[in-house]
Design a protein around this motif. Sequence first.
Motif, PDB file in Angstrom:
ATOM      1  N   LEU A  24      54.033 -15.520  -1.613  1.00  0.00           N
ATOM      2  CA  LEU A  24      54.008 -16.035  -1.990  1.00  0.00           C
ATOM      3  C   LEU A  24      53.738 -16.169  -2.740  1.00  0.00           C
ATOM      4  CD1 LEU A  24      53.326 -18.527   1.486  1.00  0.00           C
ATOM      5  CD2 LEU A  24      55.170 -18.505  -0.204  1.00  0.00           C
ATOM      6  N   VAL A  25      52.050 -15.388  -3.261  1.00  0.00           N
ATOM      7  CA  VAL A  25      51.557 -14.996  -4.745  1.00  0.00           C
ATOM      8  C   VAL A  25      52.312 -14.197  -5.638  1.00  0.00           C
ATOM      9  CG1 VAL A  25      49.743 -13.563  -5.525  1.00  0.00           C
ATOM     10  CG2 VAL A  25      48.976 -14.339  -3.571  1.00  0.00           C
ATOM     11  N   GLN A  26      52.949 -13.960  -5.120  1.00  0.00           N
ATOM     12  CA  GLN A  26      54.384 -13.142  -6.332  1.00  0.00           C
ATOM     13  C   GLN A  26      55.156 -14.376  -7.065  1.00  0.00           C
ATOM     14  OE1 GLN A  26      52.552 -10.676  -7.730  1.00  0.00           O
ATOM     15  NE2 GLN A  26      55.118  -9.803  -7.914  1.00  0.00           N
ATOM     16  N   ALA A  27      55.119 -15.535  -5.862  1.00  0.00           N
ATOM     17  CA  ALA A  27      56.295 -16.294  -6.303  1.00  0.00           C
ATOM     18  C   ALA A  27      55.212 -17.289  -6.877  1.00  0.00           C
ATOM     19  CB  ALA A  27      56.989 -17.292  -4.785  1.00  0.00           C
ATOM     20  N   GLY A  28      53.893 -17.191  -6.819  1.00  0.00           N
ATOM     21  CA  GLY A  28      53.177 -17.956  -7.598  1.00  0.00           C
ATOM     22  C   GLY A  28      52.098 -18.742  -7.602  1.00  0.00           C
ATOM     23  N   LEU A  29      51.748 -19.089  -6.317  1.00  0.00           N
ATOM     24  CA  LEU A  29      51.172 -19.945  -5.351  1.00  0.00           C
ATOM     25  C   LEU A  29      49.783 -19.440  -5.851  1.00  0.00           C
ATOM     26  CD1 LEU A  29      53.320 -21.417  -3.629  1.00  0.00           C
ATOM     27  CD2 LEU A  29      52.072 -21.364  -1.039  1.00  0.00           C
ATOM     28  N   PRO A  30      48.598 -19.855  -5.844  1.00  0.00           N
ATOM     29  CA  PRO A  30      47.133 -18.943  -5.618  1.00  0.00           C
ATOM     30  C   PRO A  30      47.112 -18.361  -4.825  1.00  0.00           C
ATOM     31  CG  PRO A  30      47.514 -21.539  -6.671  1.00  0.00           C
ATOM     32  CD  PRO A  30      48.590 -21.466  -5.921  1.00  0.00           C
ATOM     33  N   GLY A  31      45.846 -17.526  -4.468  1.00  0.00           N
ATOM     34  CA  GLY A  31      45.931 -16.878  -3.568  1.00  0.00           C
ATOM     35  C   GLY A  31      45.125 -17.524  -2.226  1.00  0.00           C
ATOM     36  N   ASP A  32      44.396 -17.948  -2.907  1.00  0.00           N
ATOM     37  CA  ASP A  32      44.224 -18.601  -1.556  1.00  0.00           C
ATOM     38  C   ASP A  32      44.957 -19.906  -1.006  1.00  0.00           C
ATOM     39  OD1 ASP A  32      40.956 -17.487  -1.568  1.00  0.00           O
ATOM     40  OD2 ASP A  32      40.151 -19.558  -2.707  1.00  0.00           O
ATOM     41  N   ASP A  33      45.580 -20.391  -1.473  1.00  0.00           N
ATOM     42  CA  ASP A  33      46.416 -21.556  -0.705  1.00  0.00           C
ATOM     43  C   ASP A  33      47.690 -19.903   0.144  1.00  0.00           C
ATOM     44  OD1 ASP A  33      45.982 -23.796  -2.160  1.00  0.00           O
ATOM     45  OD2 ASP A  33      46.354 -24.191  -3.390  1.00  0.00           O
ATOM     46  N   ALA A  34      48.455 -19.613  -0.897  1.00  0.00           N
ATOM     47  CA  ALA A  34      49.231 -18.171  -0.743  1.00  0.00           C
ATOM     48  C   ALA A  34      48.088 -17.784   0.779  1.00  0.00           C
ATOM     49  CB  ALA A  34      49.198 -17.355  -0.902  1.00  0.00           C
ATOM     50  N   ASP A  35      46.959 -17.780   0.965  1.00  0.00           N
ATOM     51  CA  ASP A  35      46.618 -17.629   2.041  1.00  0.00           C
ATOM     52  C   ASP A  35      46.451 -17.960   3.446  1.00  0.00           C
ATOM     53  OD1 ASP A  35      44.528 -15.162   3.419  1.00  0.00           O
ATOM     54  OD2 ASP A  35      43.755 -16.622   4.399  1.00  0.00           O
ATOM     55  N   LYS A  36      46.346 -19.695   3.142  1.00  0.00           N
ATOM     56  CA  LYS A  36      46.122 -20.221   4.199  1.00  0.00           C
ATOM     57  C   LYS A  36      47.544 -20.760   4.753  1.00  0.00           C
ATOM     58  CE  LYS A  36      43.119 -23.970   4.290  1.00  0.00           C
ATOM     59  NZ  LYS A  36      42.585 -25.516   4.255  1.00  0.00           N
ATOM     60  N   VAL A  37      48.681 -20.738   4.092  1.00  0.00           N
ATOM     61  CA  VAL A  37      49.954 -21.429   4.157  1.00  0.00           C
ATOM     62  C   VAL A  37      50.138 -20.113   4.988  1.00  0.00           C
ATOM     63  CG1 VAL A  37      52.199 -21.100   3.526  1.00  0.00           C
ATOM     64  CG2 VAL A  37      50.897 -22.843   2.184  1.00  0.00           C
ATOM     65  N   ALA A  38      50.441 -18.597   4.505  1.00  0.00           N
ATOM     66  CA  ALA A  38      50.171 -17.664   5.164  1.00  0.00           C
ATOM     67  C   ALA A  38      50.186 -17.767   6.854  1.00  0.00           C
ATOM     68  CB  ALA A  38      49.855 -16.316   4.916  1.00  0.00           C
ATOM     69  N   THR A  39      48.994 -17.790   7.271  1.00  0.00           N
ATOM     70  CA  THR A  39      48.335 -17.758   8.717  1.00  0.00           C
ATOM     71  C   THR A  39      48.918 -18.664   9.560  1.00  0.00           C
ATOM     72  OG1 THR A  39      45.926 -17.170   7.076  1.00  0.00           O
ATOM     73  CG2 THR A  39      45.859 -18.331   9.256  1.00  0.00           C
ATOM     74  N   LEU A  40      49.582 -19.667   8.355  1.00  0.00           N
ATOM     75  CA  LEU A  40      49.868 -20.934   9.334  1.00  0.00           C
ATOM     76  C   LEU A  40      50.863 -20.296   9.833  1.00  0.00           C
ATOM     77  CD1 LEU A  40      48.336 -23.993   7.648  1.00  0.00           C
ATOM     78  CD2 LEU A  40      48.121 -23.369   9.503  1.00  0.00           C
ATOM     79  N   MET A  41      51.909 -19.903   8.704  1.00  0.00           N
ATOM     80  CA  MET A  41      53.263 -19.326   9.065  1.00  0.00           C
ATOM     81  C   MET A  41      53.554 -17.891  10.476  1.00  0.00           C
ATOM     82  SD  MET A  41      54.755 -19.982   5.170  1.00  0.00           S
ATOM     83  CE  MET A  41      56.284 -18.668   6.090  1.00  0.00           C
ATOM     84  N   ALA A  42      52.789 -17.677  10.264  1.00  0.00           N
ATOM     85  CA  ALA A  42      52.583 -16.335  11.305  1.00  0.00           C
ATOM     86  C   ALA A  42      52.305 -16.786  12.313  1.00  0.00           C
ATOM     87  CB  ALA A  42      51.409 -15.072  10.641  1.00  0.00           C
ATOM     88  N   ARG A  43      51.214 -17.881  12.197  1.00  0.00           N
ATOM     89  CA  ARG A  43      50.788 -18.348  13.243  1.00  0.00           C
ATOM     90  C   ARG A  43      52.471 -19.486  14.296  1.00  0.00           C
ATOM     91  NH1 ARG A  43      45.133 -21.570  11.560  1.00  0.00           N
ATOM     92  NH2 ARG A  43      43.140 -19.775  12.315  1.00  0.00           N
ATOM     93  N   ALA A  44      52.681 -19.480  13.544  1.00  0.00           N
ATOM     94  CA  ALA A  44      53.919 -19.620  14.061  1.00  0.00           C
ATOM     95  C   ALA A  44      54.990 -18.739  14.771  1.00  0.00           C
ATOM     96  CB  ALA A  44      54.449 -20.704  13.231  1.00  0.00           C
ATOM     97  N   ASP A  45      54.659 -18.659  14.447  1.00  0.00           N
ATOM     98  CA  ASP A  45      56.107 -17.048  14.828  1.00  0.00           C
ATOM     99  C   ASP A  45      55.055 -15.924  15.879  1.00  0.00           C
ATOM    100  OD1 ASP A  45      57.843 -16.329  13.471  1.00  0.00           O
ATOM    101  OD2 ASP A  45      57.280 -16.396  12.050  1.00  0.00           O
TER     102      ASP A  45
END
Length: 361
Positions: A24-45
């Motif tokens: 997500l960071v490489q795609a353009g999201l700021p680090g803090d936002d990418a971290d929050k999204v990544a945490t929720l996505m990983a919690r889904a799995d």
Amino acid sequence: MKTRNNNSALVSFEELKCFIRNILVQAGLPGDDADKVATLMARADLQGSDGHGVIRLPQYVKRIRAGGINTKPDIKVVRERAAMAVVDGDNAMGHLAVSYAAELAIEKARQTGVAWVGTRRSNHAGPASLYAGMPIKHGMIGVYFAVGNANHLPPWGGAEMLLSTNPIAIGVPAGKEAPIVLDMATTVAAYGKVKAKAKRGEMMPEGWMIDRQGRPLLDPNRADEGFLLPIGGHKGYGLALMVGILAGRLHGAAMGRDVVDFNKDHTTPTNTGQAILAIDLAAFGDPALFAAEIDSLIQDIRNSEKLPGTERIWLPGEQSHARRLEYQRSGIPISGGVVRELSILADELKVEPLRGVEDTR
């Protein structure tokens, strides 16, 4: 990542979260936002909601790259009273807009007892249970509604798809027992499960979808040829309609013909609507007494008389809780089809691929 004949591999929660964040960071999201999204996505799995976790990452990246997601949004309240608010997501990643709404609902419910916060101009945000579960940690009941990000359901007796899977989730705190968390689409299956079946090379069971002649549709790769079936016939259609009104139209979000199919359109803002209702138990009585009573109810249901052949009576959310514990110990299974797609994405964005371990189960 190594795979066996079952075409799946195991990854830890932290590795999966880190991988998603880096993408997500490489795609353009700021680090803090990418971290929050990544945490929720990983919690889904982690809880077994594999139709709404990392499987969605390539699709999210396509939308970000095509300009369909605002990577630097100004998420803000545009309407507000003491016990309600409407949040404008500014076309952000849905996980960010809905988290903002849930946190605001919790804050307001501490003061008012009950608070409703809705979103507009949001996006797909993953499984509903993630957000219904947020108030639980604060001694509250959480209720979540959402408009799905593509229409897969016609009105009862119709053939034009004007409604989506429009999920409902309710999270109820318990004491010593795991919380009760209901997470259900208003269709027999969520469309994410159809996508997951296709990635795993599996057929759908009869009863999920029918084609336009009313015949069972079993191949998930032919999903565009038919539509999902509502739960309970006309009752599920009615629920989908009302959830769409509550989560969408009420906040000025899309519903009906206005819904953008984000599976096919990567550029048009979806204007997705969601709603979170937080109910503070302390406003209604002693939270500890409530939790003890919920524990007792759970035990009564679990230990009640079973039909022949039934090994266990499950409470809503109990199997997700069990998967969460298992996957924390042994790793999160990622299917071979998803692994291959993620490897291609990692190569394109020059990100270290998922490593994981061989799934020998």
